[in-house]
Design a protein around this motif. Structure first.
Motif, PDB file in Angstrom:
ATOM      1  N   HIS A   1     -45.011  78.480  28.229  1.00 40.62           N
ATOM      2  CA  HIS A   1     -44.619  79.825  27.792  1.00 40.62           C
ATOM      3  C   HIS A   1     -45.694  80.431  26.896  1.00 40.62           C
ATOM      4  O   HIS A   1     -46.016  81.622  27.005  1.00 40.62           O
ATOM      5  N   SER A   2     -46.244  79.621  26.008  1.00 43.30           N
ATOM      6  CA  SER A   2     -47.244  80.110  25.071  1.00 43.30           C
ATOM      7  C   SER A   2     -48.487  80.593  25.798  1.00 43.30           C
ATOM      8  O   SER A   2     -49.045  81.653  25.466  1.00 43.30           O
TER       9      SER A   2
ATOM     10  N   VAL B   1     -50.008  84.389  25.649  1.00 42.54           N
ATOM     11  CA  VAL B   1     -51.377  84.683  25.211  1.00 42.54           C
ATOM     12  C   VAL B   1     -52.132  85.424  26.308  1.00 42.54           C
ATOM     13  O   VAL B   1     -52.831  86.410  26.044  1.00 42.54           O
ATOM     14  N   ASP B   2     -51.973  84.983  27.550  1.00 37.08           N
ATOM     15  CA  ASP B   2     -52.627  85.687  28.654  1.00 37.08           C
ATOM     16  C   ASP B   2     -52.110  87.117  28.758  1.00 37.08           C
ATOM     17  O   ASP B   2     -52.882  88.051  29.015  1.00 37.08           O
ATOM     18  N   GLY B   3     -50.817  87.291  28.556  1.00 36.50           N
ATOM     19  CA  GLY B   3     -50.238  88.619  28.615  1.00 36.50           C
ATOM     20  C   GLY B   3     -50.783  89.542  27.542  1.00 36.50           C
ATOM     21  O   GLY B   3     -51.066  90.720  27.802  1.00 36.50           O
ATOM     22  N   LEU B   4     -50.943  89.021  26.343  1.00 37.00           N
ATOM     23  CA  LEU B   4     -51.508  89.830  25.265  1.00 37.00           C
ATOM     24  C   LEU B   4     -52.948  90.211  25.569  1.00 37.00           C
ATOM     25  O   LEU B   4     -53.361  91.356  25.375  1.00 37.00           O
ATOM     26  N   ASN B   5     -53.722  89.247  26.049  1.00 35.13           N
ATOM     27  CA  ASN B   5     -55.134  89.519  26.339  1.00 35.13           C
ATOM     28  C   ASN B   5     -55.306  90.514  27.482  1.00 35.13           C
ATOM     29  O   ASN B   5     -56.290  91.260  27.517  1.00 35.13           O
ATOM     30  N   ASN B   6     -54.354  90.511  28.417  1.00 36.18           N
ATOM     31  CA  ASN B   6     -54.454  91.414  29.561  1.00 36.18           C
ATOM     32  C   ASN B   6     -53.770  92.757  29.324  1.00 36.18           C
ATOM     33  O   ASN B   6     -53.783  93.622  30.204  1.00 36.18           O
ATOM     34  N   SER B   7     -53.187  92.934  28.155  1.00 40.89           N
ATOM     35  CA  SER B   7     -52.425  94.158  27.880  1.00 40.89           C
ATOM     36  C   SER B   7     -53.319  95.380  27.700  1.00 40.89           C
ATOM     37  O   SER B   7     -52.877  96.519  27.882  1.00 40.89           O
TER      38      SER B   7
ATOM     39  N   LYS C   1     -60.061  88.974  21.472  1.00 43.84           N
ATOM     40  CA  LYS C   1     -59.450  87.978  22.348  1.00 43.84           C
ATOM     41  C   LYS C   1     -58.627  86.971  21.543  1.00 43.84           C
ATOM     42  O   LYS C   1     -59.047  86.486  20.491  1.00 43.84           O
ATOM     43  N   VAL C   2     -57.437  86.655  22.072  1.00 38.81           N
ATOM     44  CA  VAL C   2     -56.593  85.619  21.487  1.00 38.81           C
ATOM     45  C   VAL C   2     -56.838  84.323  22.243  1.00 38.81           C
ATOM     46  O   VAL C   2     -56.827  84.298  23.478  1.00 38.81           O
ATOM     47  N   VAL C   3     -57.079  83.269  21.501  1.00 38.16           N
ATOM     48  CA  VAL C   3     -57.363  81.962  22.097  1.00 38.16           C
ATOM     49  C   VAL C   3     -56.215  81.012  21.763  1.00 38.16           C
ATOM     50  O   VAL C   3     -55.912  80.777  20.581  1.00 38.16           O
ATOM     51  N   TYR C   4     -55.592  80.468  22.794  1.00 36.20           N
ATOM     52  CA  TYR C   4     -54.466  79.560  22.592  1.00 36.20           C
ATOM     53  C   TYR C   4     -54.979  78.187  22.172  1.00 36.20           C
ATOM     54  O   TYR C   4     -55.801  77.575  22.852  1.00 36.20           O
TER      55      TYR C   4
END
Length: 514
Positions: free
Chosen positions: A31-32, A36-42, A48-51
């Motif tokens: 889920h995480s 994170v991918d969703g935020l970066n692609n928004s 950039k957010v790195v998980y």
């Protein structure tokens, strides 16, 4: 458009534990990653957010926080408690964390699955539980942080994260910020001075004095052909009287001198790795510069205007706090359209409900806030001991709402003063050929100006059309400094009470500022 943000990262750490079994941790991790991918692609986040995975123990938390501290690309940490994460395991990590922290209170799913929800779902999706546990330990430990509450897919939630990201970038930039002062404070001015040691402890930037004798080697090294090329660039970029291009005139020579001053200052700033500078009238080189040609023949106003537009911090008359604050403001606004500038309260215009303050300076207002293409002009400047013709960009600012801010040294703390303002159209100033803005401070001229004075505000400030009070609130939280905000709802009675409470707070909590 490329920005300095490409060199930065925000790390995301999800809180969990092993009580619910390995399958739950796998689900938390999945889920995480999706979030994170969703935020970066928004398209709403500038950095950039790195998980960085789930944290399931005190050792894992501490290792991640230490790694963040030591990674120059990481400018902040986002934490989220997907499931219940016992907060005692965060203590050691939070104790060592030196990067800004954002606590995101959200949930993987938007709605409760009423018909299918069982105990396994409850055990996994405990943000309502886990985020409060984490919030408690942050409050107990007095950890400075931003809390954003909202669904992670919502644009409003993402935009609040984006504000904090921009402030994190500016904070990281300030930690190695060098401000060069070409001269000291002028005429015993108090409000532009302050404790440089405490400023470096609290806000990161370092302030150095640089005598003009050290500038002269850079001045002497500037090549005439480079000056000629820059002058030609001026004529391409800015509207101007064609007579200004006549090389036989003193006006052309003044433009040429301004270009040489710009090249000199840029060379000094690059060589020293400085991100900002201050000037004054008293330290410009050889006193007989008109005959010797060694030094600046007047305050380098055009150079300051253009260097501000490139992102260099600037403060007039030795105002190093404004120079640093402007640089921070410019970094926060990377890629945004409105623009920002150093400004000075110049004179008042009493006109009923339209009573306003003319913002200008002798020369140094940044062209990023210009309503139309700036005009290059040469006029006499009769201030300072070098009274002479000098070049400058002339324009008026865009009539829009904005925010201005300043930092003052209150002795036992720094105070950030923020005021919402509305820039309005000004009448022509045919006898005052300078760049300017005209604004009404909120909530009205009388209340806004009075509150600013009561707070000890400077006559210099750093203005932006893009940066809202939320940015400054996040900055003050990260820096651990006081912030007061003057807005449409401010009353003098209420504002005085805010100032009094601040005095009590910092007197009783001296450890907060040690």
């Amino acid at each position: 458009m490329k920005t300095m943000y490409e060199n930065y990262e925000i790390w995301w750490v999800t809180g969990a534990q092993l009580l619910y079994g390995g399958d739950a941790v796998v689900a938390v991790d999945s889920h995480s990653k999706e979030m994170v991918d969703g935020l970066n692609n928004s398209g709403n986040l500038p950095i950039k957010v790195v998980y960085k995975g789930t944290a399931n123990s005190s050792r894992e938390v501490e290792d991640i926080m230490k790694a963040a501290n030591n990674d120059s690309r990481c400018v902040g940490i986002i934490t989220w408690m997907h499931t219940f994460s016992p907060a005692k395991m965060w203590i050691h990590g939070l104790k060592v964390l030196s990067k800004p922290l954002l606590h995101l209170h959200t949930q993987y799913n938007a709605e409760i699955p009423w018909d299918t929800m069982d105990m396994d779902f409850m055990n996994l999706n405990q943000s309502a539980h886990g985020d409060r546990e984490f919030g408690h330990i942050c409050a107990r430990m007095r950890v400075r942080r931003k809390v954003v509450t909202g669904y992670w897919k919502d644009a409003d939630t993402q935009k609040r994260i984006a504000v904090w990201q921009r402030v994190c970038a500016a904070w990281a930039d300030s930690q190695d910020m060098l401000i060069l002062r070409f001269g000291d404070q002028m005429n015993n001015v108090a409000v532009t001075d302050g404790d440089k040691v405490e400023a470096e402890v609290r806000m990161g930037y370092h302030v150095d004095y640089m005598p003009f004798s050290e500038v002269m080697p850079y001045f002497d090294a500037v090549k005439d052909e480079d000056v000629d090329a820059l002058v030609a660039e001026y004529f391409r970029l800015y509207t101007h009287d064609e007579k200004l291009e006549d090389k036989s005139t003193v006006e052309y020579k003044k433009v040429w001198n301004s270009a040489k001053a710009e090249l000199t200052l840029r060379a000094v700033l690059k060589a020293k790795g400085a991100k900002g500078f201050t000037t004054n009238f008293d330290d410009l080189g050889d006193a007989d510069v008109e005959n010797t040609g060694r030094g600046f023949d007047q305050i380098p106003g055009l150079a300051s205007q253009r260097l501000m537009a490139e992102g260099y911090g600037f403060g007039a008359e030795g105002d190093w706090k404004s120079a640093a604050l402007y640089r921070t403001l410019w970094v926060m606004g990377q890629g945004m359209p409105g623009g920002c500038s150093f400004l000075e309260d110049y004179t008042l215009n009493f006109d009923g409900k339209q009573s306003s303050i003319l913002q200008a300076h002798m020369l140094e207002v940044c062209p990023l806030i210009a309503e139309e293409k700036p005009r290059l002009e040469v006029h006499f400047l009769g201030i300072g001991y070098r009274k002479s013709l000098t070049a400058r960009l002339v324009f008026t600012s865009k009539p829009e709402k904005g925010v201005t801010a300043t930092v003052v040294d209150m002795g036992n703390r720094f105070r950030l003063i923020v005021n919402d303002v509305e820039c309005i159209k000004s009448k022509p100033l045919p006898k005052l050929p300078v760049a300017s803005a005209l604004w009404i401070p909120m909530p009205s001229f009388e209340v806004g100006a009075t509150a600013w004075i009561l707070a000890g505000g400077t006559h210099h400030s750093c203005f932006s059309y893009d940066i809202t009070p939320e940015y400054w609130e996040d900055y003050a939280e990260i820096a651990g400094i006081e912030m007061v905000h003057i807005d449409k709802d401010t009353t003098i009675e209420g504002f005085k009470q805010t100032l009094r409470m601040g005095e009590v707070y910092y007197m009783l909590n001296k450890s907060l500022y040690l």
